[in-house]
Scaffold this motif. Sequence first.
Motif, short mmCIF file in Angstrom:
data_model
loop_
_atom_site.label_atom_id
_atom_site.label_comp_id
_atom_site.label_asym_id
_atom_site.label_seq_id
_atom_site.Cartn_x
_atom_site.Cartn_y
_atom_site.Cartn_z
N LEU A 137 0.82 -1.22 0.00
CA LEU A 137 0.00 0.00 0.00
C LEU A 137 0.86 1.27 0.00
O LEU A 137 0.35 2.35 -0.27
CB LEU A 137 -0.92 0.03 1.22
N GLY A 138 2.12 1.13 0.37
CA GLY A 138 2.99 2.30 0.48
C GLY A 138 2.69 3.12 1.72
O GLY A 138 2.95 4.32 1.75
N GLU A 139 2.12 2.47 2.73
CA GLU A 139 1.78 3.16 3.97
C GLU A 139 2.92 3.04 4.98
O GLU A 139 3.87 2.30 4.80
CB GLU A 139 0.49 2.59 4.57
N SER A 140 2.77 3.76 6.08
CA SER A 140 3.80 3.81 7.11
C SER A 140 3.59 2.74 8.17
O SER A 140 2.56 2.05 8.20
CB SER A 140 3.79 5.18 7.79
N ALA A 141 4.55 2.66 9.07
CA ALA A 141 4.46 1.74 10.20
C ALA A 141 3.29 2.10 11.12
O ALA A 141 2.85 1.27 11.93
CB ALA A 141 5.77 1.73 10.98
N ASP A 142 2.77 3.31 10.99
CA ASP A 142 1.59 3.69 11.78
C ASP A 142 0.41 2.78 11.49
O ASP A 142 -0.34 2.43 12.40
CB ASP A 142 1.18 5.14 11.49
N LEU A 143 0.26 2.39 10.23
CA LEU A 143 -0.84 1.49 9.88
C LEU A 143 -0.60 0.11 10.50
O LEU A 143 -1.53 -0.51 11.01
CB LEU A 143 -1.03 1.38 8.37
N ILE A 144 0.63 -0.35 10.49
CA ILE A 144 0.94 -1.65 11.11
C ILE A 144 0.57 -1.61 12.59
O ILE A 144 -0.10 -2.51 13.10
CB ILE A 144 2.44 -2.01 10.95
N THR A 162 -8.31 -0.80 7.56
CA THR A 162 -7.48 0.16 6.83
C THR A 162 -8.30 1.37 6.41
O THR A 162 -7.86 2.52 6.56
CB THR A 162 -6.83 -0.50 5.60
N ARG A 163 -9.51 1.14 5.90
CA ARG A 163 -10.37 2.26 5.49
C ARG A 163 -10.72 3.15 6.68
O ARG A 163 -10.68 4.38 6.58
CB ARG A 163 -11.63 1.74 4.80
N ARG A 164 -11.04 2.54 7.81
CA ARG A 164 -11.34 3.33 9.01
C ARG A 164 -10.13 4.15 9.44
O ARG A 164 -10.27 5.31 9.83
CB ARG A 164 -11.78 2.41 10.16
N TRP A 165 -8.96 3.54 9.41
CA TRP A 165 -7.72 4.23 9.79
C TRP A 165 -7.47 5.43 8.88
O TRP A 165 -7.15 6.51 9.35
CB TRP A 165 -6.55 3.26 9.74
N ARG A 166 -7.67 5.24 7.59
CA ARG A 166 -7.46 6.33 6.63
C ARG A 166 -8.44 7.47 6.88
O ARG A 166 -8.08 8.64 6.79
CB ARG A 166 -7.57 5.82 5.20
#
Length: 130
Positions: free
Chosen positions: A88-95, A122-126
């Motif tokens: 996804l190209g997301e950060s460790a924050d998502l992990i 993931t959608r909720r986090w975004r």
Amino acid sequence: MQRSELAASPLTPPEVLRDLAKDPSKMVVAGLIFNENAPPEVLRTAAATHPELRTTLGAHHNAPVDLMEQVPLAEFIPRALDSYVRQLGESADLIRHIEHEQRKLVWTGNQPPESPTVGEITRRWRQQFK
């Protein structure tokens, strides 16, 4: 060597795995779950061939994002999580967020089918943090 063993072997060439992913035998296709080198397109084909294995195939670290997003959070494993976030190209924050949500599931005792999918989390986090 049996077809299921061939599907599970990391030494099996990708072109052979592509054929095995279309095998009518669920046991053969299930062998791909254990193959560290199963390519994303093979896992996608296997999930289309045997939809009942979609969740398990989606938790494979090489699964494509759209397949991973359908996996219930309670069934997602750390190696797949790292791969998912990287794709996804997301950060460790998502992990960290997904791991926190997994711990909450354990604390509350919610397991599939009540468990939200990785895609829903993931959608909720975004929505909340982006």
